[in-house]
Design a protein around this motif. Structure first.
Motif, PDB file in Angstrom:
ATOM      1  N   ASN A   1      -6.843 -10.263  -6.157  1.00 11.60           N
ATOM      2  CA  ASN A   1      -8.169 -10.285  -5.554  1.00 11.60           C
ATOM      3  C   ASN A   1      -8.306  -9.082  -4.626  1.00 11.60           C
ATOM      4  N   GLY A   2      -9.468  -8.346  -4.704  1.00 13.29           N
ATOM      5  CA  GLY A   2      -9.688  -7.199  -3.835  1.00 13.29           C
ATOM      6  C   GLY A   2      -9.536  -5.872  -4.572  1.00 13.29           C
ATOM      7  N   SER A   3      -9.568  -4.753  -3.788  1.00  7.12           N
ATOM      8  CA  SER A   3      -9.532  -3.407  -4.356  1.00  7.12           C
ATOM      9  C   SER A   3      -8.130  -2.851  -4.278  1.00  7.12           C
ATOM     10  N   GLY A   4      -7.845  -2.064  -5.275  1.00  9.80           N
ATOM     11  CA  GLY A   4      -6.542  -1.395  -5.271  1.00  9.80           C
ATOM     12  C   GLY A   4      -6.567  -0.065  -4.533  1.00  9.80           C
ATOM     13  N   ILE A   5      -7.775   0.401  -4.016  1.00  9.22           N
ATOM     14  CA  ILE A   5      -7.891   1.688  -3.318  1.00  9.22           C
ATOM     15  C   ILE A   5      -8.518   1.447  -1.964  1.00  9.22           C
ATOM     16  N   ASP A   6      -7.953   2.067  -0.938  1.00  9.82           N
ATOM     17  CA  ASP A   6      -8.478   1.952   0.430  1.00  9.82           C
ATOM     18  C   ASP A   6      -8.820   3.374   0.910  1.00  9.82           C
ATOM     19  N   ILE A   7     -10.154   3.659   1.127  1.00  8.70           N
ATOM     20  CA  ILE A   7     -10.615   4.975   1.576  1.00  8.70           C
ATOM     21  C   ILE A   7     -11.019   4.873   3.023  1.00  8.70           C
ATOM     22  N   GLN A   8     -10.519   5.851   3.833  1.00  9.96           N
ATOM     23  CA  GLN A   8     -10.776   5.823   5.270  1.00  9.96           C
ATOM     24  C   GLN A   8     -11.250   7.213   5.733  1.00  9.96           C
ATOM     25  N   PRO A   9     -12.238   7.210   6.686  1.00 10.86           N
ATOM     26  CA  PRO A   9     -12.622   8.516   7.275  1.00 10.86           C
ATOM     27  C   PRO A   9     -11.508   9.042   8.179  1.00 10.86           C
ATOM     28  N   CYS A  10     -11.566  10.432   8.379  1.00  5.89           N
ATOM     29  CA  CYS A  10     -10.533  11.036   9.224  1.00  5.89           C
ATOM     30  C   CYS A  10     -11.049  12.343   9.816  1.00  5.89           C
TER      31      CYS A  10
ATOM     32  N   TRP B   1       0.853  -1.202   0.000  1.00  7.95           N
ATOM     33  CA  TRP B   1       0.000   0.000   0.000  1.00  7.95           C
ATOM     34  C   TRP B   1       0.890   1.255   0.000  1.00  7.95           C
ATOM     35  N   SER B   2       0.372   2.230  -0.703  1.00  8.42           N
ATOM     36  CA  SER B   2       1.041   3.547  -0.643  1.00  8.42           C
ATOM     37  C   SER B   2       0.681   4.217   0.686  1.00  8.42           C
ATOM     38  N   PRO B   3       1.439   5.267   1.097  1.00 10.84           N
ATOM     39  CA  PRO B   3       1.050   5.959   2.334  1.00 10.84           C
ATOM     40  C   PRO B   3      -0.338   6.625   2.158  1.00 10.84           C
ATOM     41  N   LEU B   4      -1.065   6.735   3.261  1.00  8.10           N
ATOM     42  CA  LEU B   4      -2.367   7.430   3.238  1.00  8.10           C
ATOM     43  C   LEU B   4      -2.177   8.915   2.852  1.00  8.10           C
ATOM     44  N   THR B   5      -3.136   9.411   2.096  1.00  9.36           N
ATOM     45  CA  THR B   5      -3.105  10.850   1.759  1.00  9.36           C
ATOM     46  C   THR B   5      -3.487  11.674   2.977  1.00  9.36           C
ATOM     47  N   GLN B   6      -3.256  13.006   2.876  1.00  8.43           N
ATOM     48  CA  GLN B   6      -3.672  13.920   3.947  1.00  8.43           C
ATOM     49  C   GLN B   6      -5.199  13.965   3.986  1.00  8.43           C
ATOM     50  N   CYS B   7      -5.754  14.120   5.201  1.00 10.93           N
ATOM     51  CA  CYS B   7      -7.207  14.168   5.378  1.00 10.93           C
ATOM     52  C   CYS B   7      -7.759  15.384   4.637  1.00 10.93           C
ATOM     53  N   SER B   8      -8.908  15.179   4.001  1.00 11.06           N
ATOM     54  CA  SER B   8      -9.497  16.263   3.223  1.00 11.06           C
ATOM     55  C   SER B   8     -10.038  17.386   4.102  1.00 11.06           C
ATOM     56  N   LYS B   9     -10.249  17.189   5.383  1.00  8.10           N
ATOM     57  CA  LYS B   9     -10.715  18.203   6.315  1.00  8.10           C
ATOM     58  C   LYS B   9      -9.942  18.099   7.604  1.00  8.10           C
ATOM     59  N   GLN B  10      -9.838  19.261   8.232  1.00 14.53           N
ATOM     60  CA  GLN B  10      -9.158  19.267   9.526  1.00 14.53           C
ATOM     61  C   GLN B  10     -10.092  18.868  10.653  1.00 14.53           C
ATOM     62  N   CYS B  11     -11.375  18.977  10.394  1.00 10.98           N
ATOM     63  CA  CYS B  11     -12.348  18.603  11.404  1.00 10.98           C
ATOM     64  C   CYS B  11     -13.685  18.387  10.712  1.00 10.98           C
ATOM     65  N   GLY B  12     -14.591  17.796  11.462  1.00  7.25           N
ATOM     66  CA  GLY B  12     -15.924  17.647  10.910  1.00  7.25           C
ATOM     67  C   GLY B  12     -16.076  16.485   9.956  1.00  7.25           C
TER      68      GLY B  12
ATOM     69  N   LEU C   1     -11.845  12.656   4.533  1.00  6.40           N
ATOM     70  CA  LEU C   1     -11.465  11.375   3.941  1.00  6.40           C
ATOM     71  C   LEU C   1      -9.981  11.392   3.622  1.00  6.40           C
ATOM     72  N   MET C   2      -9.388  10.206   3.693  1.00 10.28           N
ATOM     73  CA  MET C   2      -8.030  10.018   3.204  1.00 10.28           C
ATOM     74  C   MET C   2      -7.989   8.639   2.549  1.00 10.28           C
ATOM     75  N   TYR C   3      -7.054   8.456   1.615  1.00 14.47           N
ATOM     76  CA  TYR C   3      -7.012   7.161   0.899  1.00 14.47           C
ATOM     77  C   TYR C   3      -5.575   6.768   0.643  1.00 14.47           C
ATOM     78  N   ARG C   4      -5.457   5.420   0.245  1.00  9.19           N
ATOM     79  CA  ARG C   4      -4.180   4.867  -0.174  1.00  9.19           C
ATOM     80  C   ARG C   4      -4.472   3.887  -1.318  1.00  9.19           C
ATOM     81  N   ASP C   5      -3.466   3.605  -2.093  1.00  9.21           N
ATOM     82  CA  ASP C   5      -3.661   2.645  -3.186  1.00  9.21           C
ATOM     83  C   ASP C   5      -2.499   1.659  -3.224  1.00  9.21           C
ATOM     84  N   ARG C   6      -2.719   0.583  -4.046  1.00  3.40           N
ATOM     85  CA  ARG C   6      -1.711  -0.460  -4.239  1.00  3.40           C
ATOM     86  C   ARG C   6      -1.838  -0.981  -5.655  1.00  3.40           C
ATOM     87  N   ARG C   7      -0.776  -1.610  -6.121  1.00  5.97           N
ATOM     88  CA  ARG C   7      -0.767  -2.101  -7.488  1.00  5.97           C
ATOM     89  C   ARG C   7      -0.590  -3.635  -7.497  1.00  5.97           C
TER      90      ARG C   7
END
Length: 366
Positions: A86-95, A52-63, A66-72
């Motif tokens: 097998n599975g998804s190449g993108i992982d989206i997580q709340p933040c 997996w790639s490192p998680l991206t920065q959260c799209s909001k500082q509060c409230g 989302l942040m995500y990571r991908d893999r190949r």
């Protein structure tokens, strides 16, 4: 082994190594050559996820952001008909799910308002709102003021002139018969300044005065002709008159001060009196004393007469000189030089005494 590989060998430049100003070894230190070039038998390879790639920065500082990571699918990728990963190449997580706290920020300033004065220093203002964004979740309000006040039109205002008080009226130009009085005022309450308009209207004012008619003093007309003598003989009076009509006194003017009637004595010969005999007197006597017994007047007729071979004055045979003289308060009169200035040798005097006459003129004021 199969599928074509490589192999290599190395050598060192040490037999001997270069020294001093010696040149380095010529040629390559490494030699590479192919090996096992025979093809390998073909087999299916299934794909497998890479890291997996490192998680991206959260799209909001509060409230909640989302942040995500991908893999190949490259470890290895599927080949030769192998199955994909097998599975998804993108992982989206709340933040940053915590509630936001946002400080307020000012919006843009509004346009400046109209100046409160056109001159002499006014004010104008502009406003802004704390809405970009407004404070949220306990955030701090905007810092500073929402109103900006500025001075404007600071140039001095024009001051229009205004009239001061009227001065006193001047003395009347005439004492009667419609005169004029004038009074003045100044444009100084205040005086015009800074381009202000001057006072409107006149700086002077006239009015009539002493409108009553002027006194007209009376003046005398021309004298009339003398009247007929009051006596038919002897001594009487005659008079003449004039009127106070040139002009007639008006409007409290003075009456005429001079005489309006003038009387003088008139004589028409003796009315009664005793005749005296003729008196013969030689011409060499210059002064004759004529006497009357009453207080009155003497009427004297003198005749210068030719005697012998001589003529009496200017070669004329006879010169008659009539003299009338009043005795006044004396009983005798002196007749002097009756034939004065003539050449004669004999003078005949004839006289008589008359009744008393008035001894003064009569005058009358109007």
């Amino acid at each position: 082994m199969c599928g074509g590989g490589i192999q290599y060998r190395e050598r060192e430049c040490n037999n001997p190594p270069p020294s001093g100003d010696g040149a380095p070894c010529n040629g390559s230190r490494v030699e590479i050559q192919a090996c096992n070039i025979n093809p390998c038998p073909i087999s299916a390879v299934d794909g497998n996820w890479g890291l997996w790639s490192p998680l991206t920065q959260c799209s909001k500082q509060c409230g909640g952001g989302l942040m995500y990571r991908d893999r190949r699918c490259n470890n290895p990728p599927p080949s030769n008909g192998g199955a994909p990963c097998n599975g998804s190449g993108i992982d989206i997580q709340p933040c940053n799910m915590q509630q936001c706290t946002e400080n307020g920020n000012w919006g843009d300033w509004s346009d400046l308002s109209v100046c409160t004065k056109t001159c002499g220093g006014g004010i104008q203002y502009r406003e802004r709102r704390c809405n970009s964004p407004p404070p949220f979740g306990g955030g701090a309000p905007c810092d500073g003021s929402g109103v900006d006040i500025q001075t404007c039109n600071t140039s001095l205002c024009p001051v229009p002139g205004n009239w001061g008080q009227w001065g006193q009226f001047s003395s009347c130009t005439e004492s009667c018969g419609n005169g004029t009085q004038t009074r003045h005022r100044e444009c100084n309450n205040p005086a015009p300044s800074f381009g202000g308009n001057t006072c409107m209207g006149d700086s002077y004012e006239n009015r009539t005065c002493n409108e009553h008619n002027c006194p007209i003093d009376g003046g005398s007309s021309q004298w009339s002709a003398y009247s007929q003598c009051s006596a038919t003989c002897g001594r009487g009076v005659t008079s003449r008159t004039r009127t106070c009509t040139n002009p007639v006194p008006q409007f409290d003017g003075k009456q005429c001060e001079e005489n309006l009637q003038e009387v003088k004595v008139c004589t028409l010969g003796c009315c009664d009196g005793r005749k005296r005999p003729l008196l013969l007197h030689r011409c060499n006597s210059r002064n004759l004393v004529l006497k009357c017994g009453v207080h009155g007047s003497i009427q004297v007729d003198s005749i210068c007469t030719h005697v012998g071979s001589k003529t009496c004055g200017h070669n004329q045979p006879t010169i008659t000189n009539h003299v009338q003289k009043e005795c006044n308060s004396r009983r005798s009169c002196v007749t002097s030089n009756i034939c004065s200035g003539t050449s004669f040798n004999e003078l005949i005097i004839k006289f008589r005494c008359c009744l008393p006459w008035p001894n003064r003129f009569i005058s009358k004021h109007g």
